[in-house]
Design a protein around this motif. Structure first.
Motif, PDB file in Angstrom:
ATOM      1  N   VAL A 118      27.627-106.820  43.845  1.00 37.09           N
ATOM      2  CA  VAL A 118      27.742-106.805  45.308  1.00 37.09           C
ATOM      3  C   VAL A 118      26.429-107.241  45.945  1.00 37.09           C
ATOM      4  CG1 VAL A 118      28.022-105.259  47.299  1.00 37.09           C
ATOM      5  CG2 VAL A 118      29.536-105.036  45.342  1.00 37.09           C
ATOM      6  N   THR A 119      25.334-106.783  45.404  1.00 36.21           N
ATOM      7  CA  THR A 119      24.016-107.111  45.927  1.00 36.21           C
ATOM      8  C   THR A 119      23.669-108.570  45.646  1.00 36.21           C
ATOM      9  OG1 THR A 119      23.333-104.836  45.588  1.00 36.21           O
ATOM     10  CG2 THR A 119      21.587-106.437  45.862  1.00 36.21           C
ATOM     11  N   LYS A 120      23.945-109.019  44.438  1.00 36.34           N
ATOM     12  CA  LYS A 120      23.601-110.397  44.080  1.00 36.34           C
ATOM     13  C   LYS A 120      24.402-111.415  44.889  1.00 36.34           C
ATOM     14  CE  LYS A 120      23.784-109.468  39.533  1.00 36.34           C
ATOM     15  NZ  LYS A 120      23.698-109.679  38.088  1.00 36.34           N
ATOM     16  N   VAL A 121      25.636-111.083  45.236  1.00 38.19           N
ATOM     17  CA  VAL A 121      26.477-112.004  45.994  1.00 38.19           C
ATOM     18  C   VAL A 121      25.915-112.261  47.399  1.00 38.19           C
ATOM     19  CG1 VAL A 121      28.747-112.191  47.116  1.00 38.19           C
ATOM     20  CG2 VAL A 121      28.600-111.550  44.717  1.00 38.19           C
ATOM     21  N   VAL A 122      25.341-111.247  48.028  1.00 39.75           N
ATOM     22  CA  VAL A 122      24.852-111.413  49.409  1.00 39.75           C
ATOM     23  C   VAL A 122      23.403-111.874  49.488  1.00 39.75           C
ATOM     24  CG1 VAL A 122      26.479-109.701  50.304  1.00 39.75           C
ATOM     25  CG2 VAL A 122      24.142-108.999  49.738  1.00 39.75           C
ATOM     26  N   ALA A 123      22.675-111.850  48.378  1.00 41.75           N
ATOM     27  CA  ALA A 123      21.256-112.208  48.388  1.00 41.75           C
ATOM     28  C   ALA A 123      21.070-113.715  48.558  1.00 41.75           C
ATOM     29  CB  ALA A 123      20.601-111.749  47.088  1.00 41.75           C
ATOM     30  N   ASP A 124      19.923-114.066  49.123  1.00 42.91           N
ATOM     31  CA  ASP A 124      19.553-115.482  49.233  1.00 42.91           C
ATOM     32  C   ASP A 124      19.063-116.015  47.896  1.00 42.91           C
ATOM     33  OD1 ASP A 124      19.943-115.734  52.150  1.00 42.91           O
ATOM     34  OD2 ASP A 124      18.259-114.329  52.249  1.00 42.91           O
ATOM     35  N   VAL A 125      18.347-115.176  47.166  1.00 43.77           N
ATOM     36  CA  VAL A 125      17.845-115.561  45.850  1.00 43.77           C
ATOM     37  C   VAL A 125      17.953-114.368  44.901  1.00 43.77           C
ATOM     38  CG1 VAL A 125      16.245-117.322  46.689  1.00 43.77           C
ATOM     39  CG2 VAL A 125      15.448-114.990  46.415  1.00 43.77           C
ATOM     40  N   ILE A 126      17.981-114.690  43.610  1.00 46.21           N
ATOM     41  CA  ILE A 126      18.001-113.659  42.577  1.00 46.21           C
ATOM     42  C   ILE A 126      16.634-113.677  41.904  1.00 46.21           C
ATOM     43  CG2 ILE A 126      19.135-112.787  40.494  1.00 46.21           C
ATOM     44  CD1 ILE A 126      21.023-112.990  42.922  1.00 46.21           C
ATOM     45  N   GLY A 127      15.985-112.528  41.886  1.00 45.82           N
ATOM     46  CA  GLY A 127      14.661-112.424  41.272  1.00 45.82           C
ATOM     47  C   GLY A 127      14.744-111.838  39.879  1.00 45.82           C
ATOM     48  N   ALA A 128      13.587-111.606  39.305  1.00 41.06           N
ATOM     49  CA  ALA A 128      13.491-111.011  37.977  1.00 41.06           C
ATOM     50  C   ALA A 128      13.977-109.559  38.024  1.00 41.06           C
ATOM     51  CB  ALA A 128      12.044-111.081  37.478  1.00 41.06           C
ATOM     52  N   SER A 129      14.131-108.950  36.870  1.00 41.24           N
ATOM     53  CA  SER A 129      14.635-107.578  36.782  1.00 41.24           C
ATOM     54  C   SER A 129      13.543-106.562  37.095  1.00 41.24           C
ATOM     55  CB  SER A 129      15.183-107.308  35.385  1.00 41.24           C
ATOM     56  OG  SER A 129      14.113-107.170  34.470  1.00 41.24           O
ATOM     57  N   ASN A 130      13.959-105.322  37.260  1.00 39.17           N
ATOM     58  CA  ASN A 130      13.001-104.223  37.421  1.00 39.17           C
ATOM     59  C   ASN A 130      12.054-104.161  36.226  1.00 39.17           C
ATOM     60  OD1 ASN A 130      13.943-103.126  39.876  1.00 39.17           O
ATOM     61  ND2 ASN A 130      15.582-102.062  38.821  1.00 39.17           N
ATOM     62  N   ASP A 131      12.598-104.370  35.043  1.00 40.48           N
ATOM     63  CA  ASP A 131      11.794-104.283  33.824  1.00 40.48           C
ATOM     64  C   ASP A 131      10.750-105.393  33.728  1.00 40.48           C
ATOM     65  OD1 ASP A 131      13.276-102.057  33.029  1.00 40.48           O
ATOM     66  OD2 ASP A 131      14.752-103.296  31.977  1.00 40.48           O
ATOM     67  N   GLU A 132      10.946-106.468  34.495  1.00 42.85           N
ATOM     68  CA  GLU A 132      10.019-107.606  34.490  1.00 42.85           C
ATOM     69  C   GLU A 132       9.167-107.635  35.767  1.00 42.85           C
ATOM     70  OE1 GLU A 132      12.679-110.933  32.236  1.00 42.85           O
ATOM     71  OE2 GLU A 132      13.329-110.323  34.234  1.00 42.85           O
ATOM     72  N   SER A 133       9.041-106.478  36.424  1.00 46.50           N
ATOM     73  CA  SER A 133       8.268-106.390  37.684  1.00 46.50           C
ATOM     74  C   SER A 133       8.817-107.343  38.745  1.00 46.50           C
ATOM     75  CB  SER A 133       6.778-106.679  37.435  1.00 46.50           C
ATOM     76  OG  SER A 133       6.251-105.775  36.496  1.00 46.50           O
ATOM     77  N   GLY A 134      10.148-107.334  38.885  1.00 42.98           N
ATOM     78  CA  GLY A 134      10.817-108.241  39.816  1.00 42.98           C
ATOM     79  C   GLY A 134      10.349-108.118  41.255  1.00 42.98           C
ATOM     80  N   VAL A 135      10.053-106.916  41.703  1.00 41.46           N
ATOM     81  CA  VAL A 135       9.580-106.729  43.074  1.00 41.46           C
ATOM     82  C   VAL A 135       8.221-107.396  43.244  1.00 41.46           C
ATOM     83  CG1 VAL A 135       8.839-105.029  44.784  1.00 41.46           C
ATOM     84  CG2 VAL A 135      10.926-104.636  43.465  1.00 41.46           C
ATOM     85  N   ALA A 136       7.309-107.128  42.346  1.00 44.69           N
ATOM     86  CA  ALA A 136       5.970-107.731  42.426  1.00 44.69           C
ATOM     87  C   ALA A 136       6.069-109.252  42.345  1.00 44.69           C
ATOM     88  CB  ALA A 136       5.081-107.186  41.314  1.00 44.69           C
ATOM     89  N   GLN A 137       6.886-109.760  41.442  1.00 43.75           N
ATOM     90  CA  GLN A 137       7.040-111.217  41.320  1.00 43.75           C
ATOM     91  C   GLN A 137       7.541-111.830  42.618  1.00 43.75           C
ATOM     92  OE1 GLN A 137       8.975-112.955  37.908  1.00 43.75           O
ATOM     93  NE2 GLN A 137       8.342-111.253  36.588  1.00 43.75           N
ATOM     94  N   ALA A 138       8.524-111.188  43.260  1.00 41.90           N
ATOM     95  CA  ALA A 138       9.064-111.719  44.514  1.00 41.90           C
ATOM     96  C   ALA A 138       8.010-111.694  45.616  1.00 41.90           C
ATOM     97  CB  ALA A 138      10.302-110.925  44.928  1.00 41.90           C
ATOM     98  N   ILE A 139       7.232-110.642  45.682  1.00 45.54           N
ATOM     99  CA  ILE A 139       6.171-110.553  46.699  1.00 45.54           C
ATOM    100  C   ILE A 139       5.178-111.698  46.503  1.00 45.54           C
ATOM    101  CG2 ILE A 139       4.191-109.203  47.487  1.00 45.54           C
ATOM    102  CD1 ILE A 139       5.974-106.681  46.949  1.00 45.54           C
TER     103      ILE A 139
END
Length: 143
Positions: A118-139
């Motif tokens: 549900v989240t991935k369908v509405v997102a503009d982009v898909i980032g890395a996973s939590n395990d790959e520091s996805g939040v930090a990578q997106a920032i």
């Protein structure tokens, strides 16, 4: 006033139906396996609070029962109004069903690749996973 005077104490409720009829739901949180949430807890609580609250699943093993109309998107709207900012100035990151409205509102919505569909369908982009520091990578990538 003593510091502990304002803390609410937990209490055992013997009649849930009576209890639900006497309160305004603020938030219930259940922690359980995704399988038990989808097969038992979600259907049960959706019926119990129908018309009084809504049931949403955070990523994985968390089920939330919250007041109707409650969403992270509404929270971001309130924040934007107080900051006199526009959604185009916001990047939101999420992985759970409860992040959907926030990702839709933001100028850039980033779903983590290990998030729910549900989240991935509405997102503009898909980032890395939590395990790959996805939040930090997106920032680092988008800000």
């Amino acid at each position: 006033m003593q510091p502990d005077e304002n803390k609410k104490k937990a209490k055992i409720i013997s009649d849930v139906d009576h209890f639900l009829s006497t309160i305004d739901i603020q938030k219930f949180v259940f922690l359980e396996t995704p399988e038990v949430i989808s097969s038992v807890l979600r259907p049960h609580w959706a019926r119990r609070v129908d018309g009084k609250a809504q049931v949403v699943q955070a990523q994985g093993d968390v089920l939330e029962v919250v007041p109707l109309g409650t969403s992270k998107g509404n929270g971001v709207k309130i924040l934007l109004e107080s900051l006199c900012a526009s959604p185009d100035e916001v990047m939101a990151l999420g992985d759970g069903e409860n992040d959907k409205e926030m990702l839709q509102l933001a100028g850039l919505g980033v779903a983590l690749c290990n998030g729910c569909e549900v989240t991935k369908v509405v997102a503009d982009v898909i980032g890395a996973s939590n395990d790959e520091s996805g939040v930090a990578q997106a920032i680092y990538k988008y800000l």
